[in-house]
Design a protein around this motif. Structure first.
Motif, mmCIF file in Angstrom:
data_model
loop_
_atom_site.group_PDB
_atom_site.id
_atom_site.type_symbol
_atom_site.label_atom_id
_atom_site.label_comp_id
_atom_site.label_asym_id
_atom_site.label_seq_id
_atom_site.Cartn_x
_atom_site.Cartn_y
_atom_site.Cartn_z
ATOM 1 N N GLY A 139 18.861 -15.085 -7.559
ATOM 2 C CA GLY A 139 19.517 -16.349 -7.826
ATOM 3 C C GLY A 139 20.857 -16.136 -8.501
ATOM 4 N N ALA B 218 24.200 -22.041 -10.108
ATOM 5 C CA ALA B 218 24.591 -22.962 -9.033
ATOM 6 C C ALA B 218 24.945 -24.353 -9.523
ATOM 7 C CB ALA B 218 23.472 -23.053 -8.003
ATOM 8 N N ASN C 28 21.073 -23.679 -13.550
ATOM 9 C CA ASN C 28 20.004 -23.379 -12.601
ATOM 10 C C ASN C 28 20.458 -22.298 -11.625
ATOM 11 O OD1 ASN C 28 19.250 -26.776 -12.718
ATOM 12 N ND2 ASN C 28 17.759 -25.206 -13.244
ATOM 13 N N GLU C 29 19.597 -21.306 -11.408
ATOM 14 C CA GLU C 29 19.902 -20.246 -10.450
ATOM 15 C C GLU C 29 19.258 -20.567 -9.109
ATOM 16 O OE1 GLU C 29 19.069 -16.363 -11.946
ATOM 17 O OE2 GLU C 29 20.836 -16.386 -13.240
ATOM 18 N N GLN C 30 20.042 -20.467 -8.050
ATOM 19 C CA GLN C 30 19.569 -20.747 -6.701
ATOM 20 C C GLN C 30 19.962 -19.601 -5.784
ATOM 21 O OE1 GLN C 30 20.992 -24.712 -5.747
ATOM 22 N NE2 GLN C 30 20.027 -25.593 -7.562
ATOM 23 N N ALA D 34 23.947 -20.682 -2.148
ATOM 24 C CA ALA D 34 24.491 -21.413 -3.295
ATOM 25 C C ALA D 34 25.966 -21.081 -3.502
ATOM 26 C CB ALA D 34 23.699 -21.080 -4.557
ATOM 27 N N TYR E 206 14.391 -16.055 0.764
ATOM 28 C CA TYR E 206 13.843 -17.383 0.493
ATOM 29 C C TYR E 206 13.911 -18.298 1.725
ATOM 30 C CZ TYR E 206 15.240 -15.371 -3.979
ATOM 31 O OH TYR E 206 15.467 -14.502 -5.023
ATOM 32 N N GLU F 243 16.534 -19.155 3.360
ATOM 33 C CA GLU F 243 17.693 -20.042 3.287
ATOM 34 C C GLU F 243 18.907 -19.437 3.999
ATOM 35 O OE1 GLU F 243 16.941 -22.466 -0.809
ATOM 36 O OE2 GLU F 243 17.970 -20.558 -0.990
ATOM 37 N N ASN G 109 22.205 -31.907 -8.106
ATOM 38 C CA ASN G 109 21.624 -30.594 -7.787
ATOM 39 C C ASN G 109 20.638 -30.158 -8.859
ATOM 40 O OD1 ASN G 109 21.355 -28.217 -6.213
ATOM 41 N ND2 ASN G 109 22.743 -27.134 -7.582
ATOM 42 N N TRP H 55 16.728 -29.743 -7.871
ATOM 43 C CA TRP H 55 16.169 -28.399 -7.998
ATOM 44 C C TRP H 55 14.955 -28.391 -8.926
ATOM 45 C CZ3 TRP H 55 16.410 -24.300 -5.156
ATOM 46 C CH2 TRP H 55 16.018 -23.049 -5.674
ATOM 47 N N THR I 120 11.265 -27.255 -7.732
ATOM 48 C CA THR I 120 10.657 -26.032 -8.265
ATOM 49 C C THR I 120 9.594 -26.296 -9.316
ATOM 50 O OG1 THR I 120 12.470 -25.802 -9.870
ATOM 51 C CG2 THR I 120 12.705 -24.657 -7.771
ATOM 52 N N ALA J 200 20.893 -28.409 -3.297
ATOM 53 C CA ALA J 200 19.717 -27.979 -2.534
ATOM 54 C C ALA J 200 18.765 -29.158 -2.394
ATOM 55 C CB ALA J 200 19.025 -26.819 -3.249
#
Length: 634
Positions: A164, A167, A172-174, A179, A225, A227, A356, A360, A364, A430
């Motif tokens: 991640g 983002a 938050n890490e995506q 991202a 993932y 994506e 976002n 997210w 999650t 996301a």
């Protein structure tokens, strides 16, 4: 004799239709295979026990599935051979040691080919696997042996994108592949050029590390993932990996090699559960939908915003629902028009860069799908007057009097402007789907702008003046039907803008009940239930009897479900949205009434049920009732 010839002719036609049908295949995705004694907390949801895994192989063979290789699929795409019926591609992500010790012996026993996807930083031991437990990774020597076996395709799972990156402003890490990196020091996101360069460099590195260590250049990219987007697909192709794999449920055709669907095997299914996944493809799962106003979450005090978000996450998680329709625009005065947005964009003020973050966290932590709820046309902005819908009134075209201040779908510049908002949403956020707002209507007096009337004449071949268009019921309906189709085409354009960056999204669109109960009222709305069923994954019918001032709310709801059920896919593709607030009285709908309506919809055969609005501050609708009457079975 004639009957025999006719039968033979029918059989020939049937055989031709079968031959003409496009061949399909399934791709099944595993990760780690573990022994029973390894099943200790914290649990890895994508790990499968050895016994269950072996039962999957046995079931595939018993049921006549034919396991094929990547080369078999490529040969079929090139016309060199045909894919067998019930073809299956086996894929294994992350390159765990168990692929060599547990999977490879079974591949040899069954003579099954498979694909294993390696992560460069994990193989080099520079980064530890980000999964629960002490996961062991293949060695390069084992990878070379697998490649030499003729049974195993070595694919790339990226060199360093299986991680991640920041983002959003909240940290938050995506997924690094899709991202846009947020720089907290500068307060800015990675721009298009920087993102494109990072991805192209990463794809070259993703191919090179396997070539350098295994001696074969990978032709398959397995997306971390699951994506990916148009930029990553193009970069993978340029790096020599034109075949890529995501994690979307469904069967593939030979046209899908650019981004294959794969059935992720999770939660250690036994033989019977695995059979259900493979045969059902997890299709048509029921939805329970909460429709959430972001304006309820946002607060000028960031700390209060976080408290509001925490309460929402806990509430949604505890509900046991599947889906949230989440407002991506700001509408504090409740008129349905977007004046500010909750994501970075090039046209409107950002009230707070929040969508976002909330989406997210819902995905999650609450485990739900999130649809971005966005207007189609209702935007208040300083734009040219001729971009907006015009209403024929007092003998001339003038500013429409509807509460929704709508941009005209006939105006190319207005369409482009809205499309850029949707593109910006997808770049920075996301999410899993789009809910098109209920602003997508044109009355029998709209759109009467000069541009719309010229389009009506030149493209549709209808009269180009309002009086002629409005002269007879037949002409009014013909005009309305064209407008219905035009707005569906407009939402297709908006969805395509989103799919550049979020290719897997589903679409839903709000639908008023009158065109369902009285189809001829399409004339007044430019909405058609059959057209919506064809145009969207889901139709979100506003099944709100108190808003419609129904004399007998229960009978009215029953009629709505009955009318929907009369259409092909009418129940499987409709979300019946109840109201939890009576806007006529400005009071919540009593929970006894709400619960009864939910139970009634289910008894009548409704598959997907939602409600609006959800108010976490006031526990409305009441959580304990939602858990009892509204939640999906666990």
């Amino acid at each position: 004799m004639l009957r025999t010839l006719a039968c033979l002719f029918c059989l020939a036609l049937t055989a031709g239709a079968v031959q003409a049908a496009e061949p399909t295949f399934l791709a099944i995705n595993y990760h780690d295979i573990i022994d029973e004694e390894e099943r200790v907390p914290p649990f890895d949801r994508v790990a499968v026990s050895r016994d269950h895994f072996e039962s999957h192989f046995a079931w595939l063979k018993q049921q006549g599935y034919r396991v094929v290789s990547v080369q078999d699929v490529l040969d079929a795409a090139d016309g060199k051979r045909s894919l067998p019926a019930k073809a299956v591609l086996l894929t294994f992500d992350d390159g765990y040691q168990s692929f060599y010790t547990k999977v490879f012996p079974l591949l040899k026993k069954y003579n099954y080919p498979a694909t294993v996807a390696l992560i460069g930083t994990w193989m080099d031991r520079s980064v530890k696997p980000d999964m629960p437990g002490d996961k062991q990774i293949l060695t390069w020597e084992q990878a070379r042996e697998l490649a030499r076996s003729g049974l195993v395709e070595i694919a790339s799972h990226s060199y360093g994108l299986h991680q991640g990156i920041p983002a959003n402003p909240q940290g938050n890490e995506q997924g690094a592949a899709v991202a846009r990196r947020y720089n907290k020091e500068t307060g800015r996101y990675e721009d298009d050029e920087a993102y494109r360069k990072r991805i192209h460099d990463a794809m070259e590195q993703s191919a090179d590390f396997i070539f350098q260590n295994v001696g074969v250049r990978p032709r398959v990219m397995v997306w971390p993932y699951g994506e990916y987007n148009e930029i990553t697909l193009e970069a993978a192709k340029e790096a020599g990996m034109p075949i890529t794999m995501g994690l979307k449920d469904g069967a593939n055709t030979l046209a899908d090699l650019r981004a294959m669907k794969r059935l992720l095997i999770a939660d250690d299914p036994n033989r019977e559960q695995f059979a259900g996944i493979v045969t059902g493809l997890r299709a048509a799962l029921p939805q329970r939908v909460a429709h959430v106003d972001m304006d309820y979450i946002h607060d000028p005090d960031p700390a209060q915003t976080e408290r509001n978000l925490g309460a929402l996450i806990e509430r949604i998680r505890d509900m046991g629902i599947s889906t949230v329709y989440l407002q991506a625009y700001s509408d504090p005065d409740g008129d349905g028009n977007a004046e500010q947005l909750y994501f970075p964009n090039r046209h409107l003020p950002v009230r707070q860069d929040l969508f976002n973050r909330v989406a997210w966290q819902l995905k999650t932590r609450a485990g739900v799908k999130v649809y971005a709820w966005m207007p189609m046309m209702a935007y208040k902005a300083k734009l040219p007057d001729d971009w907006y819908v015009k209403e024929w009134r007092d003998g001339k075209a003038q500013t429409a009097g509807h509460i929704y201040t709508r941009l005209s779908p006939f105006n190319p510049e207005a369409r482009r402007w809205v499309g850029e908002l949707y593109e910006d949403l997808a770049k920075h956020c996301a999410f899993d789907g789009i809910l098109f707002h209920d602003d997508g209507i044109l009355s029998d007096f709209e759109d009467a702008s000069p541009q719309a009337l010229a389009y009506t004449r030149d493209v549709w071949g209808l009269p180009g003046d309002f009086a002629a268009l409005h002269a007879t019921p037949k002409m009014r309906l013909a005009w309305a039907q064209r407008k219905t189709g035009l707005m569906i085409e407009f939402t297709d354009y908006l969805a395509d803008k989103v799919r550049l960056y979020r290719p897997y999204i589903k679409t839903a669109r709000n639908f008023y009940t009158l065109p369902l109960l009285q189809p001829e009222s399409e004339e007044w709305y430019a909405q058609s239930f059959p057209a919506f069923l064809k145009g969207y994954d889901y139709v979100a019918v506003e099944a709100m009897p108190f808003m419609e001032k129904a004399a007998d709310p229960d009978r009215w709801l029953a009629e709505v479900v009955k009318r929907a059920a009369a259409h092909k896919d009418g129940l499987s593709k409709t979300v019946f949205e109840l109201q939890s607030m009576d806007w006529n009285t400005q009071k919540p709908v009593p929970m006894e009434t709400f619960n009864r309506q939910v139970d009634m919809l289910r008894k009548l055969g409704a598959v997907h049920i939602g409600y609006y609005p959800d108010n976490a501050h006031n526990d409305q609708p009441r959580l304990s009732d939602l858990q009892q009457h509204f939640a999906l079975p666990r």
